[in-house]
Design an enzyme around this catalytic site. Sequence first.
Site, mmCIF file in Angstrom:
data_model
loop_
_atom_site.group_PDB
_atom_site.id
_atom_site.type_symbol
_atom_site.label_atom_id
_atom_site.label_comp_id
_atom_site.label_asym_id
_atom_site.label_seq_id
_atom_site.Cartn_x
_atom_site.Cartn_y
_atom_site.Cartn_z
ATOM 1 C CD GLU A 185 40.099 48.798 -79.533
ATOM 2 O OE1 GLU A 185 40.198 47.632 -79.163
ATOM 3 O OE2 GLU A 185 39.864 49.726 -78.740
ATOM 4 C CG HIS A 197 46.962 45.642 -76.043
ATOM 5 N ND1 HIS A 197 46.752 46.304 -77.235
ATOM 6 C CD2 HIS A 197 46.035 46.111 -75.183
ATOM 7 C CE1 HIS A 197 45.743 47.146 -77.083
ATOM 8 N NE2 HIS A 197 45.294 47.047 -75.849
ATOM 9 C CG ASP A 198 42.880 44.425 -76.374
ATOM 10 O OD1 ASP A 198 43.313 44.487 -75.211
ATOM 11 O OD2 ASP A 198 42.451 45.411 -76.997
ATOM 12 C CG ASP A 202 46.539 53.254 -76.850
ATOM 13 O OD1 ASP A 202 45.361 53.583 -77.053
ATOM 14 O OD2 ASP A 202 46.956 52.083 -76.951
HETATM 15 C C1 GLC Z 1 40.585 48.751 -75.882
HETATM 16 C C2 GLC Z 1 41.959 48.338 -75.452
HETATM 17 C C3 GLC Z 1 41.820 47.390 -74.312
HETATM 18 C C4 GLC Z 1 41.110 48.096 -73.186
HETATM 19 C C5 GLC Z 1 39.794 48.703 -73.640
HETATM 20 C C6 GLC Z 1 39.297 49.698 -72.658
HETATM 21 O O1 GLC Z 1 39.849 47.695 -76.378
HETATM 22 O O2 GLC Z 1 42.679 47.825 -76.523
HETATM 23 O O3 GLC Z 1 43.049 46.861 -73.896
HETATM 24 O O4 GLC Z 1 40.858 47.201 -72.140
HETATM 25 O O5 GLC Z 1 39.918 49.382 -74.857
HETATM 26 O O6 GLC Z 1 40.093 50.852 -72.680
#
Ligand code: GLC
Length: 557
Positions: free
Chosen positions: A257, A328-329, A99
């Site tokens: 993402e 995970h979100d 990540d």
């Molecule tokens: C992304 C991650 C999330 C995190 C956010 C800030 O959306 O998936 O879990 O809180 O970024 O890094």
Amino acid sequence: MIKTRWYKDAVVYQIYPRSFCDSNGDGIGDLRGIISKLDYIKDLGVDAVWLSPIYKSPNDDNGYDISDYTDIMDEFGTLDDFKELLEGLHSRGIKLIMDLVANHTSDEHYWFRESKKSVDNPYRDYYIWRKGRGKDGKKPPNNWTSSFGGKAWEYDETTGEWYLHLFSRKQPDLNWENPKVRQEIADICNYWMDMGVDGFRCDVITYISKKSGLPDGKFNPIFCGSEQYVVGPRYHEFIKELNAASWSRYDSFTVGEAAGITISNAYECIDESVCELDTVFSFEHLCYADMYFLVIPHRLSLKKFKKILGSWQALPKTCQNTLFLENHDQPRSLGRFTGNYSGFRYEAATALAVAMQLQRGTPFVYQGQEIGMTNCKFADKDYQDIMFRQIMDIVKYIPFGKCLARYCFSRRARDHARTPMQWSAGENAGFSSGKPWMMVNPNYKFINANKDMSADKSIYKFYAKLHAYRKGNDVIIDGDYKDICPNSSDIFAYERKLGDKTVLVVVNFKNKAVKFKLPAEYVGRASQLQLSNYADAQERIADTKLRPYEASVYSVD
Ligand code: GLC
Ligand code: CA
């Protein structure tokens, strides 16, 4: 370096290390825990693992706030553990995706600690500092809000200026306008790829370029300012540069993402010719699942869901899609996309897998999804996510605010995906011999990997079968996609076609029997069942009554 684009025929398994497996009884999942489960991962038939962040971090946002990009979080283990994990994956033919959290760092990162010290510190310009508004500069520089609620700026006494944080105040945004910052990020990518890592999932990557002058956003009480930085003015330039300085030098895979990316700008972000990201996670298809504007509940609109997915399927073949329902979100997919599946957990979980994975794209399976884990019932004290705490803190001033927020979180909290992995019916679901950092879903007694894998109807085994079916299957990897029942609110059915090969995928999304009428163009053609979640599915496709969540795949001549 020639890119083999191995990800086109790959399934990726996402691990949230904190909740996967704890090897030393401190209640926190760790790298040695993952090492102990490598055969479990291998037998699922996946080709790559994406690890949520494992770098040093004070864990304000569970590792998405990094204080050292080149070392491992204390609770997770050491760099040697990491190398062993990487080797263990590679020796099983599995790649590893890390990540990359590069929109922001932790406020405890060395760069930020320096940056804070004075306006002329060499690291000052690594972050986004501005003077405040108002006579005394005590008003934030603009009206942007943080994704976790509240304002996106924090005042710092030392220099009397504000810094930008699109997430928590412990996650200051990096200043990508500064070429040194961009070089640091390329160096970090190269450091891990030189060690053997195979690519990156790029966290909130679409937020890195902010409109110059940081103008106020249009009024929006939840996400104010996003139009000033989602795929901002220099986004493409920055990503092309990073691709050239790092990713393209390896046989890598990058997935961004990409909140805010829509079908209209997808091509310019992921087409092979643009040399940016290999693919993105778009969230368009999740928006129609359970709540409008994250607040107003409603049922999944299958028609809209199919329409959005279909629009992504229509991108040219030089654009790779991602296929996913969980991470995970996100809350768990059972229930969210299936309605009330009571009595049909196996059928519903496998139906979702079939419907998603046989589209064109790279499927992602989130830990626990392969055994049908579900959302959890939490009391306020059980939530661990900073998002919950921060939003509760804000809504307490609004009449009924807390009640409404509690209701929304009961369906949408990120915590649902983060309860410890349920390995067995033993103590703490076999996740840890100590007290887990977050509550275990009490349903572990009947939903756990041991039980699932020894059941006649095993979700895990079905996933493994599905992955084996996909592997090397050119119709599935490259074939054209056509929705064959776009107007049905109950059935998700599509055709995949490549040359003279045709595959039909037919999935009932309802908990009751539903009539399926075979479209005229297939009537009378020879067909053969390839895969089904019902042991006695029809060998040939025809008009039929699909049973609850029945999902079958046919080859058609
Ligand atoms: C992304 C991650 C999330 C995190 C956010 C800030 O959306 O998936 O879990 O809180 O970024 O890094
Ligand atoms: Ca541990």
